[in-house]
Design a protein around this motif. Structure first.
Motif, short mmCIF file in Angstrom:
data_model
loop_
_atom_site.label_atom_id
_atom_site.label_comp_id
_atom_site.label_asym_id
_atom_site.label_seq_id
_atom_site.Cartn_x
_atom_site.Cartn_y
_atom_site.Cartn_z
N CYS A 42 0.84 -1.20 0.00
CA CYS A 42 0.00 0.00 0.00
C CYS A 42 0.88 1.25 0.00
CB CYS A 42 -0.94 -0.01 1.20
SG CYS A 42 -2.24 -1.27 1.07
N LEU A 43 0.42 2.28 -0.69
CA LEU A 43 1.22 3.47 -0.96
C LEU A 43 0.90 4.59 0.03
CD1 LEU A 43 1.75 4.91 -4.56
CD2 LEU A 43 1.77 6.35 -2.53
N GLU A 44 1.93 5.06 0.71
CA GLU A 44 1.78 6.15 1.66
C GLU A 44 2.70 7.31 1.29
OE1 GLU A 44 3.15 5.03 5.58
OE2 GLU A 44 5.20 4.71 4.89
N LEU A 45 2.38 8.50 1.83
CA LEU A 45 3.28 9.65 1.78
C LEU A 45 4.08 9.65 3.08
CD1 LEU A 45 0.95 12.51 0.44
CD2 LEU A 45 2.25 10.79 -0.85
N TRP A 46 5.40 9.85 2.97
CA TRP A 46 6.26 9.80 4.16
C TRP A 46 7.53 10.58 3.89
CZ3 TRP A 46 9.61 5.03 5.74
CH2 TRP A 46 10.22 5.28 6.97
N ASN A 47 7.86 11.49 4.81
CA ASN A 47 9.10 12.25 4.70
C ASN A 47 10.23 11.43 5.32
OD1 ASN A 47 11.14 14.13 4.58
ND2 ASN A 47 10.12 15.67 5.83
N ARG A 48 10.66 10.40 4.62
CA ARG A 48 11.63 9.45 5.16
C ARG A 48 13.02 10.06 5.32
NH1 ARG A 48 13.57 4.72 1.32
NH2 ARG A 48 14.92 6.44 0.66
N ASP A 49 13.46 10.85 4.34
CA ASP A 49 14.84 11.33 4.31
C ASP A 49 14.96 12.83 4.56
OD1 ASP A 49 15.68 8.71 3.60
OD2 ASP A 49 15.14 9.12 1.51
N GLY A 50 13.89 13.46 5.04
CA GLY A 50 13.93 14.90 5.25
C GLY A 50 13.89 15.69 3.96
N LYS A 51 13.42 15.06 2.89
CA LYS A 51 13.36 15.72 1.57
C LYS A 51 11.93 15.99 1.14
CE LYS A 51 17.70 13.59 0.06
NZ LYS A 51 18.36 12.70 -0.96
N GLY A 52 11.02 16.00 2.08
CA GLY A 52 9.63 16.23 1.77
C GLY A 52 8.83 14.94 1.74
#
Length: 236
Positions: free
Chosen positions: A207-217
């Motif tokens: 499933c597809l989520e939005l996530w600021n994993r690397d501090g790049k938005g």
């Protein structure tokens, strides 16, 4: 004890144990925690300047434009938490539901709702959106992606995770938007994603989520559909 003090006590009690926890561990805050935090922020802002401006778009608002402020009762907070998380036949026709509207964001001919009052797995989030006449959101171009990211960041939730309707549960590696059945064409994946990571219990990421994993938005990540997080609905 006045209502501001009650909300402050709730906020401090519920958030103190969270210090030092990672992003995944913060996913399961209860609706009451989130509502208490939002109400506290509003009461603090109003007390600093006596400001009575309307609440930001991501806050619930009553049709009469009477804002929910710190002076409202704790019982009303409980009722709101119940309404926002209720499901099943006993929820239909509740008198309280008629006092609230769904705060929507508009981009072109599309409207969105940020589900930020409780966290849910992908299926429960999809059910909630459909119950309210919406779908989990699909993101079909860069403009739409940027618009959603901007509003999430302005709400102070840019560090959180948000479900979309994207999934490859039908065929591994072929993502489509459940909201309209169309294949994903525009993409904004985090580096190395999607990777269909397999967890110790054997669950994979579909499933597809939005996530600021690397501090790049807020970029895209495939995640186990059972994970509980915030979500984005779009008007059907």
């Amino acid at each position: 004890m006045n209502h501001c003090a009650i909300l402050l006590a709730i906020f401090l009690t519920l958030t103190t144990p969270l210090v030092g926890l990672g992003a995944r561990e913060l996913r399961n805050q209860s609706p009451k925690e989130l509502i208490a935090q939002l109400l506290l922020r509003r009461s603090q802002s109003a007390s600093k300047s006596g400001d009575s401006r309307p609440a930001p778009a991501n806050r619930p608002s009553k049709p009469s434009n009477n804002e929910l402020v710190a002076g409202d009762t704790e019982q009303e907070v409980e009722e709101l938490a119940h309404y926002l998380t209720c499901s099943g036949p006993n929820c239909e026709g509740e008198s309280f539901a008629s006092r609230w509207t769904m705060p929507l964001m508009k981009l072109g001919d599309k409207q969105y709702y940020l589900g930020i009052f409780f966290k849910a797995n992908w299926y429960k989030a999809a059910q909630y959106c459909r119950f309210h006449g919406m779908h989990l959101a699909g993101i079909e171009d860069e403009r739409e992606n940027r618009f959603l990211e901007q509003h999430i960041q302005e709400a102070g939730l840019g560090h959180e995770h948000f479900w979309t309707s994207g999934t490859d549960q039908g065929e591994e590696g072929r993502f489509f938007w459940m909201s309209n059945g169309r294949p994903v064409t525009f993409t904004n994946w985090n580096a190395g994603e999607p990777n269909n990571f397999e967890y110790e219990n054997g669950e994979q990421e579909h499933c597809l989520e939005l996530w600021n994993r690397d501090g790049k938005g807020l970029k895209w990540n495939d995640s186990p559909c059972s994970f509980e997080t915030f979500f984005i609905c779009e008007v059907a």
